[in-house]
Design an enzyme around this catalytic site. Structure first.
Site, PDB file in Angstrom:
ATOM      1  N   TYR A  33       0.690  -1.510  -0.136  1.00 25.57           N
ATOM      2  CA  TYR A  33       0.153   0.366   0.017  1.00 25.57           C
ATOM      3  C   TYR A  33       0.915   1.233  -0.018  1.00 25.57           C
ATOM      4  O   TYR A  33       2.248   1.186   0.073  1.00 25.57           O
ATOM      5  CB  TYR A  33      -1.064   0.196   1.424  1.00 25.57           C
ATOM      6  CG  TYR A  33      -0.164   0.144   2.936  1.00 25.57           C
ATOM      7  CD1 TYR A  33       0.241   1.307   3.574  1.00 25.57           C
ATOM      8  CD2 TYR A  33       0.361  -0.317   3.785  1.00 25.57           C
ATOM      9  CE1 TYR A  33       0.251   2.397   4.304  1.00 25.57           C
ATOM     10  CE2 TYR A  33       1.159  -0.251   4.319  1.00 25.57           C
ATOM     11  CZ  TYR A  33       0.934   1.229   5.039  1.00 25.57           C
ATOM     12  OH  TYR A  33       1.402   1.638   6.534  1.00 25.57           O
ATOM     13  N   ARG A  52       8.583   4.681  -3.808  1.00 25.20           N
ATOM     14  CA  ARG A  52       8.296   3.733  -2.864  1.00 25.20           C
ATOM     15  C   ARG A  52       7.533   2.815  -3.430  1.00 25.20           C
ATOM     16  O   ARG A  52       7.849   1.695  -2.989  1.00 25.20           O
ATOM     17  CB  ARG A  52       8.475   3.967  -1.830  1.00 25.20           C
ATOM     18  CG  ARG A  52       8.307   2.798  -0.452  1.00 25.20           C
ATOM     19  CD  ARG A  52       8.417   3.891   0.549  1.00 25.20           C
ATOM     20  NE  ARG A  52       6.595   4.837   0.651  1.00 25.20           N
ATOM     21  CZ  ARG A  52       6.843   5.114   1.896  1.00 25.20           C
ATOM     22  NH1 ARG A  52       7.517   5.174   2.961  1.00 25.20           N
ATOM     23  NH2 ARG A  52       5.272   5.870   2.162  1.00 25.20           N
ATOM     24  N   ARG A 101      -7.640 -21.153  -1.159  1.00 26.16           N
ATOM     25  CA  ARG A 101      -6.556 -20.928  -0.745  1.00 26.16           C
ATOM     26  C   ARG A 101      -5.391 -21.554  -0.731  1.00 26.16           C
ATOM     27  O   ARG A 101      -5.959 -22.465  -0.914  1.00 26.16           O
ATOM     28  CB  ARG A 101      -6.968 -20.548   1.385  1.00 26.16           C
ATOM     29  CG  ARG A 101      -6.322 -20.607   1.946  1.00 26.16           C
ATOM     30  CD  ARG A 101      -7.021 -20.240   3.481  1.00 26.16           C
ATOM     31  NE  ARG A 101      -5.589 -19.474   4.456  1.00 26.16           N
ATOM     32  CZ  ARG A 101      -4.430 -20.247   4.932  1.00 26.16           C
ATOM     33  NH1 ARG A 101      -4.092 -21.671   4.171  1.00 26.16           N
ATOM     34  NH2 ARG A 101      -3.611 -19.931   5.653  1.00 26.16           N
ATOM     35  N   LYS A 148       6.472  -2.564   1.807  1.00 27.62           N
ATOM     36  CA  LYS A 148       5.551  -1.831   2.602  1.00 27.62           C
ATOM     37  C   LYS A 148       4.384  -2.116   2.711  1.00 27.62           C
ATOM     38  O   LYS A 148       3.641  -2.332   1.621  1.00 27.62           O
ATOM     39  CB  LYS A 148       4.582   0.037   2.061  1.00 27.62           C
ATOM     40  CG  LYS A 148       4.400   1.108   2.633  1.00 27.62           C
ATOM     41  CD  LYS A 148       4.174   2.406   2.020  1.00 27.62           C
ATOM     42  CE  LYS A 148       3.159   3.774   2.980  1.00 27.62           C
ATOM     43  NZ  LYS A 148       3.998   3.407   4.437  1.00 27.62           N
ATOM     44  N   GLU A 180      11.325   3.062  14.761  1.00 26.28           N
ATOM     45  CA  GLU A 180      10.620   3.797  14.535  1.00 26.28           C
ATOM     46  C   GLU A 180       9.181   3.876  15.697  1.00 26.28           C
ATOM     47  O   GLU A 180       9.020   3.479  16.365  1.00 26.28           O
ATOM     48  CB  GLU A 180       9.465   2.537  13.667  1.00 26.28           C
ATOM     49  CG  GLU A 180      11.055   2.697  12.366  1.00 26.28           C
ATOM     50  CD  GLU A 180      10.291   2.788  11.039  1.00 26.28           C
ATOM     51  OE1 GLU A 180       9.989   3.201   9.723  1.00 26.28           O
ATOM     52  OE2 GLU A 180       9.568   1.154  10.433  1.00 26.28           O
TER      53      GLU A 180
END
Length: 285
Positions: A33, A52, A101, A148, A180
């Site tokens: 994302y 990014r 799945r 990310k 962070e």
């Protein structure tokens, strides 16, 4: 009237946008994302976010379904369709829906690509005016925080634990050093006015606001060091702050119940926020 969202080539009312329960983003958190800030109807730091996004999707082998020009056009269109003057654009691309799945996947799957807007006041921020408080928690995230992904369960739980302890957020700690904030980059300002933040590696996200803030700081004569710093250094610091796309530069005034500096937003933090907003606003597209 609800939002207009984008899903796999279609513009839809948010109530009509549907994704399969077999989508790997839902079943395996197999998705990337990005969040881009909108100010005055324009995109802030967009080239960094787009780069990014491409870096992250390449890292896990998801092919973006749009080219560079198309991606920019979609960001502009979704802001326009939702009359977005100030707020955020959220983009997510998952590996897609295999129909069932399975841990294994076909490498040429069709990705699921979605975008939505989120209105938010990013300039007039109560947190920026008074600062936030944090607690320290062990960093238990996966080992590739530089990608990310949507694997945000632990940061979400950490934020909840911080709130349960009476703080606004948490600073994550690994081997005695701050990595962070739960969803942002952490900084201290030393007694001799040096801005310190952890260097880039696999344990931290390469923040786009981080890169811009550090460049703007250096350009305006602030001293900057990229090195690990401990919790004790935070408690002894003159100031602390964090950066993110949705909060720009925001002061941190206490950690684990102890004041940082005089317990008020510091001059360097506030000045850097002012410089960041001025610079990014002037360069928005």
């Amino acid at each position: 009237m609800g939002r207009i969202v984008y899903l796999n080539g279609e513009w839809l009312p948010e109530t009509e946008a549907k994704v399969s329960i077999f989508d790997r983003g839902y079943v395996f958190a197999d998705a990337i994302y990005e969040v881009t800030c909108v100010l005055d109807g324009k995109l802030l730091d967009y080239p960094g976010h787009a780069a990014r996004l491409k870096r992250s999707t390449d890292a896990i082998g998801i092919k973006l379904p749009v080219d560079d020009d198309g991606l920019l056009a979609l960001h502009r269109q979704i802001a326009e369709r939702n009359d977005m003057r100030e707020g955020l654009i959220y983009l997510q691309v998952s590996r897609g829906n295999p129909g069932d799945r399975d841990f294994m996947f076909e490498k040429d799957m069709e990705p699921t690509f979605s975008m939505f807007t989120q209105k938010k006041k990013v300039i007039e921020s109560a947190s920026a005016k008074k600062g936030i408080t944090v607690v320290t928690l062990e960093d238990l995230r996966w080992g590739r925080c530089d990608i990310k992904t949507v694997q945000l369960l632990y940061p979400s739980l950490a934020k909840m634990e911080a709130h349960d302890k009476g703080a606004d957020d948490a600073w994550l700690v690994k081997d005695g050093f701050v990595t962070e904030q739960t969803s942002a980059t952490a900084y201290i300002v030393t007694a001799d006015d040096v801005i310190v933040t952890r260097p880039l590696s696999r344990v931290v996200l390469p923040g786009i606001t981080r890169a811009s803030a550090l460049e703007i700081a250096a350009r305006n004569g602030f001293k900057v060091e990229e090195r690990p710093f401990s919790v004790d250094e935070v408690k002894a610091a003159k100031e602390a702050f964090y950066t993110s796309a949705s909060n720009f530069v925001t002061p941190v005034v206490a950690i684990d119940g102890e004041k940082i500096g005089d317990g008020k937003p510091g001059q360097i933090s506030l000045k850097l926020r002012e410089l960041y907003i001025e610079d990014r606003r002037a360069n928005a597209i």
